[in-house]
Design a protein around this motif. Sequence first.
Motif, mmCIF file in Angstrom:
data_model
loop_
_atom_site.group_PDB
_atom_site.id
_atom_site.type_symbol
_atom_site.label_atom_id
_atom_site.label_comp_id
_atom_site.label_asym_id
_atom_site.label_seq_id
_atom_site.Cartn_x
_atom_site.Cartn_y
_atom_site.Cartn_z
ATOM 1 N N ILE A 134 0.830 -1.191 0.000
ATOM 2 C CA ILE A 134 0.000 0.000 0.000
ATOM 3 C C ILE A 134 0.875 1.256 0.000
ATOM 4 O O ILE A 134 1.836 1.349 0.748
ATOM 5 C CB ILE A 134 -0.944 0.005 1.219
ATOM 6 N N VAL A 135 0.550 2.181 -0.871
ATOM 7 C CA VAL A 135 1.240 3.470 -0.874
ATOM 8 C C VAL A 135 0.220 4.551 -0.542
ATOM 9 O O VAL A 135 -0.972 4.400 -0.800
ATOM 10 C CB VAL A 135 1.902 3.784 -2.243
ATOM 11 N N GLY A 136 0.705 5.629 0.035
ATOM 12 C CA GLY A 136 -0.178 6.743 0.362
ATOM 13 C C GLY A 136 -0.364 7.655 -0.829
ATOM 14 O O GLY A 136 0.196 7.431 -1.898
ATOM 15 N N ILE A 137 -1.127 8.694 -0.626
ATOM 16 C CA ILE A 137 -1.423 9.617 -1.711
ATOM 17 C C ILE A 137 -0.214 10.510 -1.979
ATOM 18 O O ILE A 137 -0.021 11.028 -3.066
ATOM 19 C CB ILE A 137 -2.711 10.407 -1.399
ATOM 20 N N ILE A 140 0.837 10.527 -5.635
ATOM 21 C CA ILE A 140 0.428 9.285 -6.275
ATOM 22 C C ILE A 140 -0.966 9.524 -6.851
ATOM 23 O O ILE A 140 -1.881 9.868 -6.121
ATOM 24 C CB ILE A 140 0.376 8.129 -5.243
ATOM 25 N N ASP A 141 -1.087 9.381 -8.170
ATOM 26 C CA ASP A 141 -2.329 9.753 -8.822
ATOM 27 C C ASP A 141 -2.937 8.575 -9.567
ATOM 28 O O ASP A 141 -2.535 8.268 -10.682
ATOM 29 C CB ASP A 141 -2.057 10.908 -9.785
ATOM 30 N N LEU A 182 -1.254 -0.739 -4.117
ATOM 31 C CA LEU A 182 -2.582 -0.162 -3.948
ATOM 32 C C LEU A 182 -2.424 1.185 -3.276
ATOM 33 O O LEU A 182 -1.487 1.402 -2.513
ATOM 34 C CB LEU A 182 -3.438 -1.067 -3.059
ATOM 35 N N ILE A 183 -3.380 2.067 -3.524
ATOM 36 C CA ILE A 183 -3.308 3.394 -2.911
ATOM 37 C C ILE A 183 -4.281 3.475 -1.755
ATOM 38 O O ILE A 183 -5.441 3.098 -1.889
ATOM 39 C CB ILE A 183 -3.668 4.487 -3.929
ATOM 40 N N ASP A 184 -3.791 3.963 -0.631
ATOM 41 C CA ASP A 184 -4.653 4.247 0.508
ATOM 42 C C ASP A 184 -4.726 5.765 0.609
ATOM 43 O O ASP A 184 -3.748 6.416 0.973
ATOM 44 C CB ASP A 184 -4.049 3.643 1.777
ATOM 45 N N ASP A 192 -5.993 7.663 2.655
ATOM 46 C CA ASP A 192 -5.857 8.232 4.003
ATOM 47 C C ASP A 192 -4.434 8.151 4.524
ATOM 48 O O ASP A 192 -4.102 8.707 5.560
ATOM 49 C CB ASP A 192 -6.777 7.495 4.984
ATOM 50 N N LYS A 193 -3.603 7.421 3.802
ATOM 51 C CA LYS A 193 -2.241 7.200 4.289
ATOM 52 C C LYS A 193 -1.302 8.259 3.728
ATOM 53 O O LYS A 193 -1.283 8.511 2.537
ATOM 54 C CB LYS A 193 -1.767 5.809 3.849
ATOM 55 N N GLU A 194 -0.552 8.903 4.585
ATOM 56 C CA GLU A 194 0.536 9.752 4.122
ATOM 57 C C GLU A 194 1.792 9.223 4.766
ATOM 58 O O GLU A 194 1.735 8.534 5.783
ATOM 59 C CB GLU A 194 0.300 11.213 4.512
ATOM 60 N N TYR A 195 2.923 9.526 4.177
ATOM 61 C CA TYR A 195 4.164 8.993 4.765
ATOM 62 C C TYR A 195 4.351 9.575 6.154
ATOM 63 O O TYR A 195 3.915 10.670 6.466
ATOM 64 C CB TYR A 195 5.372 9.256 3.874
ATOM 65 N N GLU A 196 4.998 8.790 6.961
ATOM 66 C CA GLU A 196 5.217 9.203 8.350
ATOM 67 C C GLU A 196 6.227 10.339 8.385
ATOM 68 O O GLU A 196 7.338 10.199 7.898
ATOM 69 C CB GLU A 196 5.770 8.025 9.169
ATOM 70 N N GLN A 197 5.807 11.457 8.939
ATOM 71 C CA GLN A 197 6.748 12.564 9.051
ATOM 72 C C GLN A 197 7.440 12.464 10.400
ATOM 73 O O GLN A 197 6.802 12.211 11.398
ATOM 74 C CB GLN A 197 6.018 13.900 8.915
ATOM 75 N N ASP A 198 8.743 12.632 10.374
ATOM 76 C CA ASP A 198 9.499 12.498 11.621
ATOM 77 C C ASP A 198 9.284 13.708 12.514
ATOM 78 O O ASP A 198 9.301 14.807 12.066
ATOM 79 C CB ASP A 198 10.996 12.367 11.320
#
Length: 129
Positions: free
Chosen positions: A4-7, A23-24, A119-121, A123-129
């Motif tokens: 799964i990848v985020g937007i 991600i489009d 797959l695209i989720d 609601d998921k964005e990469y985790e920002q530190d």
Amino acid sequence: DDDIVGIVEKIYIEDIGEVDAKIDSGNGAYNVINGEVVSKRGDNIIVKTIGGKKLKKKVVDTIIIHIGSGVKEDRPVVLFDIKLGDEEYKDVPFSIADRSENEYPVLIGKLFLSKIDKLIDVDKEYEQD
């Protein structure tokens, strides 16, 4: 889940470094990278891209984009090696376009995502530190 990848994902692009990519899934066309063709000689172009870097790339294709109102734009397509998560992908096609008005300098399209079985989720964005 690795499938799964985020937007928005951070991707690493060879010769450029880490960038935010949108991600489009609705974009059936090529991946797009922000850039401006500075010069052209035969199949080679010099492209000024993210971070003002100038890279020499070989044009492997040209795509025609219908911008609207009957206006068409020819965009050169070049290959980059990229890294998404822990996976490396060689010779990934990107068309060059002016994305300076866009929030993200890179767009990853549906074609590439289907190739790599992600797959695209939304609601998921990469985790920002």
